[in-house]
Design a protein around this motif. Sequence first.
Motif, PDB file in Angstrom:
ATOM      1  N   SER A  76       0.868  -1.208   0.115  1.00 31.39           N
ATOM      2  CA  SER A  76       0.115   0.195  -0.009  1.00 31.39           C
ATOM      3  C   SER A  76       1.043   1.284   0.054  1.00 31.39           C
ATOM      4  O   SER A  76       0.560   2.219  -0.601  1.00 31.39           O
ATOM      5  CB  SER A  76      -0.714  -0.056   1.365  1.00 31.39           C
ATOM      6  OG  SER A  76      -1.832  -1.102   1.270  1.00 31.39           O
ATOM      7  N   ARG A 134       3.832   1.496  -1.347  1.00 31.91           N
ATOM      8  CA  ARG A 134       4.392   1.551  -2.799  1.00 31.91           C
ATOM      9  C   ARG A 134       3.331   2.298  -3.773  1.00 31.91           C
ATOM     10  O   ARG A 134       3.653   3.126  -4.864  1.00 31.91           O
ATOM     11  CB  ARG A 134       4.863   0.148  -3.190  1.00 31.91           C
ATOM     12  CG  ARG A 134       6.295  -0.006  -2.524  1.00 31.91           C
ATOM     13  CD  ARG A 134       6.817  -1.397  -3.250  1.00 31.91           C
ATOM     14  NE  ARG A 134       5.896  -2.325  -3.273  1.00 31.91           N
ATOM     15  CZ  ARG A 134       6.001  -3.628  -2.592  1.00 31.91           C
ATOM     16  NH1 ARG A 134       6.799  -3.476  -1.481  1.00 31.91           N
ATOM     17  NH2 ARG A 134       5.151  -4.463  -2.886  1.00 31.91           N
ATOM     18  N   GLN A 135       2.055   1.999  -3.467  1.00 38.37           N
ATOM     19  CA  GLN A 135       1.063   2.292  -4.379  1.00 38.37           C
ATOM     20  C   GLN A 135       0.774   3.943  -4.095  1.00 38.37           C
ATOM     21  O   GLN A 135       0.809   4.700  -5.232  1.00 38.37           O
ATOM     22  CB  GLN A 135      -0.139   1.693  -4.118  1.00 38.37           C
ATOM     23  CG  GLN A 135      -0.230   0.404  -4.594  1.00 38.37           C
ATOM     24  CD  GLN A 135      -1.516  -0.390  -4.416  1.00 38.37           C
ATOM     25  OE1 GLN A 135      -2.148  -0.303  -3.480  1.00 38.37           O
ATOM     26  NE2 GLN A 135      -2.022  -1.204  -5.314  1.00 38.37           N
ATOM     27  N   TRP A 136       1.075   4.239  -2.892  1.00 38.51           N
ATOM     28  CA  TRP A 136       0.692   5.767  -2.303  1.00 38.51           C
ATOM     29  C   TRP A 136       1.848   6.543  -2.907  1.00 38.51           C
ATOM     30  O   TRP A 136       1.779   7.474  -3.393  1.00 38.51           O
ATOM     31  CB  TRP A 136       0.725   5.972  -0.856  1.00 38.51           C
ATOM     32  CG  TRP A 136       0.835   7.136  -0.311  1.00 38.51           C
ATOM     33  CD1 TRP A 136      -0.248   8.043  -0.227  1.00 38.51           C
ATOM     34  CD2 TRP A 136       1.786   8.088   0.044  1.00 38.51           C
ATOM     35  NE1 TRP A 136       0.173   9.237   0.154  1.00 38.51           N
ATOM     36  CE2 TRP A 136       1.748   9.134   0.252  1.00 38.51           C
ATOM     37  CE3 TRP A 136       3.190   7.554   0.050  1.00 38.51           C
ATOM     38  CZ2 TRP A 136       2.368  10.207   0.830  1.00 38.51           C
ATOM     39  CZ3 TRP A 136       4.239   8.617   0.546  1.00 38.51           C
ATOM     40  CH2 TRP A 136       3.865   9.756   0.948  1.00 38.51           C
ATOM     41  N   GLN A 137       3.114   6.009  -2.678  1.00 41.81           N
ATOM     42  CA  GLN A 137       4.364   6.599  -3.154  1.00 41.81           C
ATOM     43  C   GLN A 137       4.360   6.700  -4.957  1.00 41.81           C
ATOM     44  O   GLN A 137       4.703   8.034  -5.058  1.00 41.81           O
ATOM     45  CB  GLN A 137       5.737   5.897  -2.892  1.00 41.81           C
ATOM     46  CG  GLN A 137       6.766   6.691  -3.086  1.00 41.81           C
ATOM     47  CD  GLN A 137       7.330   6.835  -4.275  1.00 41.81           C
ATOM     48  OE1 GLN A 137       7.328   5.508  -5.198  1.00 41.81           O
ATOM     49  NE2 GLN A 137       8.235   7.809  -4.766  1.00 41.81           N
ATOM     50  N   GLN A 193      -0.680   6.337  -6.952  1.00 49.48           N
ATOM     51  CA  GLN A 193      -1.911   5.121  -7.666  1.00 49.48           C
ATOM     52  C   GLN A 193      -2.802   4.954  -6.647  1.00 49.48           C
ATOM     53  O   GLN A 193      -3.688   4.418  -6.830  1.00 49.48           O
ATOM     54  CB  GLN A 193      -1.149   4.174  -8.031  1.00 49.48           C
ATOM     55  CG  GLN A 193      -0.001   4.058  -9.031  1.00 49.48           C
ATOM     56  CD  GLN A 193       0.562   2.741  -9.220  1.00 49.48           C
ATOM     57  OE1 GLN A 193       0.599   1.858  -8.327  1.00 49.48           O
ATOM     58  NE2 GLN A 193       1.418   2.580 -10.348  1.00 49.48           N
ATOM     59  N   ALA A 194      -2.650   5.640  -5.269  1.00 47.71           N
ATOM     60  CA  ALA A 194      -3.626   5.390  -4.290  1.00 47.71           C
ATOM     61  C   ALA A 194      -3.584   6.375  -3.174  1.00 47.71           C
ATOM     62  O   ALA A 194      -2.531   7.029  -3.250  1.00 47.71           O
ATOM     63  CB  ALA A 194      -3.543   3.841  -3.669  1.00 47.71           C
ATOM     64  N   GLU A 195      -4.550   6.691  -2.469  1.00 49.22           N
ATOM     65  CA  GLU A 195      -4.724   7.689  -1.244  1.00 49.22           C
ATOM     66  C   GLU A 195      -3.962   7.085  -0.173  1.00 49.22           C
ATOM     67  O   GLU A 195      -3.444   5.852  -0.217  1.00 49.22           O
ATOM     68  CB  GLU A 195      -5.981   7.928  -1.188  1.00 49.22           C
ATOM     69  CG  GLU A 195      -6.874   8.715  -2.130  1.00 49.22           C
ATOM     70  CD  GLU A 195      -6.345   9.757  -2.485  1.00 49.22           C
ATOM     71  OE1 GLU A 195      -5.971  10.543  -1.427  1.00 49.22           O
ATOM     72  OE2 GLU A 195      -6.392  10.215  -3.576  1.00 49.22           O
ATOM     73  N   PRO A 217      -2.808   4.917   2.599  1.00 52.13           N
ATOM     74  CA  PRO A 217      -3.632   3.804   3.048  1.00 52.13           C
ATOM     75  C   PRO A 217      -3.902   3.819   4.520  1.00 52.13           C
ATOM     76  O   PRO A 217      -3.513   4.645   5.367  1.00 52.13           O
ATOM     77  CB  PRO A 217      -2.581   2.744   2.938  1.00 52.13           C
ATOM     78  CG  PRO A 217      -1.243   3.773   2.823  1.00 52.13           C
ATOM     79  CD  PRO A 217      -1.661   4.959   2.202  1.00 52.13           C
ATOM     80  N   ARG A 228       6.344  13.318  -3.700  1.00 45.80           N
ATOM     81  CA  ARG A 228       6.330  11.955  -2.997  1.00 45.80           C
ATOM     82  C   ARG A 228       7.746  11.384  -2.969  1.00 45.80           C
ATOM     83  O   ARG A 228       8.318  11.073  -4.374  1.00 45.80           O
ATOM     84  CB  ARG A 228       5.381  10.972  -3.259  1.00 45.80           C
ATOM     85  CG  ARG A 228       4.012  11.375  -2.863  1.00 45.80           C
ATOM     86  CD  ARG A 228       2.809  10.656  -3.283  1.00 45.80           C
ATOM     87  NE  ARG A 228       1.595  11.528  -3.151  1.00 45.80           N
ATOM     88  CZ  ARG A 228       0.396  10.700  -2.906  1.00 45.80           C
ATOM     89  NH1 ARG A 228       0.106   9.393  -3.240  1.00 45.80           N
ATOM     90  NH2 ARG A 228      -0.766  11.608  -2.808  1.00 45.80           N
TER      91      ARG A 228
END
Length: 157
Positions: free
Chosen positions: A81, A83-86, A89-91, A93, A146
């Motif tokens: 999660s 990695r996705q935030w960085q 791709q995501a808010e 987590p 980020r």
Amino acid sequence: MSSMATPAPPVRIRLERGQLSDVTLAAVLGCVARHPPFAGFSFGLMVDRLREQLRHGACVLAIEDGQLVGYAGWVRVQEASARQWQAGQAEMPPADWGQGGAVIVTVTVVERRPVLVPLLHAISHVCAGLPVYRMRSFQDGRPDMRRPAITGRRYAF
């Protein structure tokens, strides 16, 4: 003979891991609320987030002469999660305080620039062995950045 004032000796900053108490929460809220962008955030939301960081020991306090001069807090999350935030791709987590294998630093404020490096080293020290993600926010209109993760490591203090 010239009379030159002798510079005052540098005051040492004490770094400690934060713990939840009424006094500490009040000091942290006051310190964080004075700094952009946090000065514009919902106070109720800040209280909840900072209380959780203090409750879980997910923060470092910089203290000088009995005054809080810096604060850094983070949230433990699942590494995928983070990695996705960085990657954008995501808010942010949800917290996983017990099992999270990564941290995202959400707050870093200092009263004076020389406090910043020791505070960053303290984050790394407390989070040794974990990937540490962070975002840099600018006050001059530039977009937030980020940052790639670093691996926390122990420092000698």
